[in-house]
Design a protein around this motif. Sequence first.
Motif, PDB file in Angstrom:
ATOM      1  N   THR A   1       4.512  -0.061 -12.522  1.00  0.00           N
ATOM      2  CA  THR A   1       4.304   0.915 -13.583  1.00  0.00           C
ATOM      3  C   THR A   1       3.696   2.212 -13.080  1.00  0.00           C
ATOM      4  O   THR A   1       3.842   3.247 -13.717  1.00  0.00           O
ATOM      5  N   ALA A   2       2.987   2.186 -11.959  1.00  0.00           N
ATOM      6  CA  ALA A   2       2.379   3.393 -11.401  1.00  0.00           C
ATOM      7  C   ALA A   2       3.200   3.838 -10.197  1.00  0.00           C
ATOM      8  O   ALA A   2       3.473   3.043  -9.295  1.00  0.00           O
ATOM      9  N   ASP A   3       3.615   5.102 -10.185  1.00  0.00           N
ATOM     10  CA  ASP A   3       4.519   5.582  -9.147  1.00  0.00           C
ATOM     11  C   ASP A   3       3.797   6.173  -7.947  1.00  0.00           C
ATOM     12  O   ASP A   3       4.389   6.342  -6.890  1.00  0.00           O
ATOM     13  N   GLY A   4       2.530   6.537  -8.097  1.00  0.00           N
ATOM     14  CA  GLY A   4       1.835   7.227  -7.029  1.00  0.00           C
ATOM     15  C   GLY A   4       1.423   6.297  -5.903  1.00  0.00           C
ATOM     16  O   GLY A   4       1.438   5.066  -6.009  1.00  0.00           O
ATOM     17  N   SER A   5       1.031   6.901  -4.788  1.00  0.00           N
ATOM     18  CA  SER A   5       0.503   6.148  -3.649  1.00  0.00           C
ATOM     19  C   SER A   5      -0.774   6.815  -3.177  1.00  0.00           C
ATOM     20  O   SER A   5      -1.092   7.949  -3.553  1.00  0.00           O
ATOM     21  N   GLY A   6      -1.509   6.118  -2.358  1.00  0.00           N
ATOM     22  CA  GLY A   6      -2.768   6.657  -1.865  1.00  0.00           C
ATOM     23  C   GLY A   6      -3.424   5.697  -0.907  1.00  0.00           C
ATOM     24  O   GLY A   6      -2.802   4.729  -0.437  1.00  0.00           O
ATOM     25  N   VAL A   7      -4.682   5.961  -0.606  1.00  0.00           N
ATOM     26  CA  VAL A   7      -5.452   5.103   0.294  1.00  0.00           C
ATOM     27  C   VAL A   7      -6.788   4.766  -0.356  1.00  0.00           C
ATOM     28  O   VAL A   7      -7.292   5.498  -1.208  1.00  0.00           O
ATOM     29  N   LEU A   8      -7.352   3.638   0.065  1.00  0.00           N
ATOM     30  CA  LEU A   8      -8.599   3.126  -0.485  1.00  0.00           C
ATOM     31  C   LEU A   8      -9.678   3.155   0.586  1.00  0.00           C
ATOM     32  O   LEU A   8      -9.409   2.815   1.744  1.00  0.00           O
ATOM     33  N   ALA A   9     -10.889   3.552   0.202  1.00  0.00           N
ATOM     34  CA  ALA A   9     -12.009   3.598   1.147  1.00  0.00           C
ATOM     35  C   ALA A   9     -13.204   2.875   0.553  1.00  0.00           C
ATOM     36  O   ALA A   9     -13.509   3.034  -0.635  1.00  0.00           O
TER      37      ALA A   9
END
Length: 363
Positions: A8-16
């Motif tokens: 359902t969520a199209d975005g991407s990213g990183v976790l810290a």
Amino acid sequence: MSRPVTGTADGSGVLAVDSGGSGLRVVLVPDGGPVTEPLTSREPVRTAARGIDAGHLLEQLVPMARRLMAGAGVGTLRAAAVGAAGLTTLGDSLRADLYPALARELGVRRLALVADAVAAYTGALGQRVGAVVAAGTGMIAIGTDLREWRRADGWGHLLGDSGSGAWIGQAGLDAALRAYDGRPGGSLPLLSYAEEAFGSAPALPGQLYPRPDRPAVLASFAPAVAACAGEGDPVAVGVLAAAARHIADSAAAVCPTPAEAASASASAGVDGAAGEVRLALTGGLFRMGDSLLVPLRAALTDRLPHARQVPAAGDPLDGAAGIASDLAAGRLALPRDDSMLYVVTDTADSSEGSDTRSRDRTP
């Protein structure tokens, strides 16, 4: 446990993640967007027979990560970086269990497990040749020429942490008790501060020795030493001058030379002028003010005239975020090492290996 956040969520990213004695701090860095406000937990991750308890960390981290991802519209985590106090000696469970669990629960593709000192270094200097002193209750110096990590001290208040808050506090209390006894090296102003903080001098051992948080109790007296030094007490001034020398000794033990910096810049293509070595201070100890900072700056200039002293750009959580972003983009140039910077990727990314290693250097 539930399935990864996808679809359902199209975005991407990183976790810290920054995991320390006060609990977790977690941020998400969406691709092309600003860093989220951190979520925090107030429960430190437990230690068990295999060291830092990966299961307990996951119990706290997974819901926090899902909340951040949902709020930012991120469905894919290209990488995560977990900075953890104790990774060097207590990281077996994290190295064995954390990546498969995060891949399963959050779809993490690449993971960096980062010693807290490395997170502090990266937050302060990024991917540059140099040295960082991280000091609060304890003290550790860490440096790199981008081929290996070098560390000095960080041995705890009984065996080291020379120049730290605990060390300064203990030296100040020693001077207070010397004044009470009438021995040389005593300070009546420090005795007055000690009695105000802990009660009568004969009661001090009972106030201190049974405490499981003894390093923190010792460090709580360091501001009194700084206050006395600011008022001109020569004993307190001497304590802080000695602390400055100890900190400079540790920084000198890990700091690369200009030749090492020039070689690293040429081979790694990282930021910074060829041959430039940067030196930064980070941590609560350095908020004590000029009573410590003036002699410390002088000692660092004397021991490391080639190092450019710069303000720390950020904190350990910033460092974890930077490592996660660089790992996701395939530009992580920091040395890989099982105990300091341990990187795991999925099969498609398995070419990202390194033969670099860590080296301890005591002062």
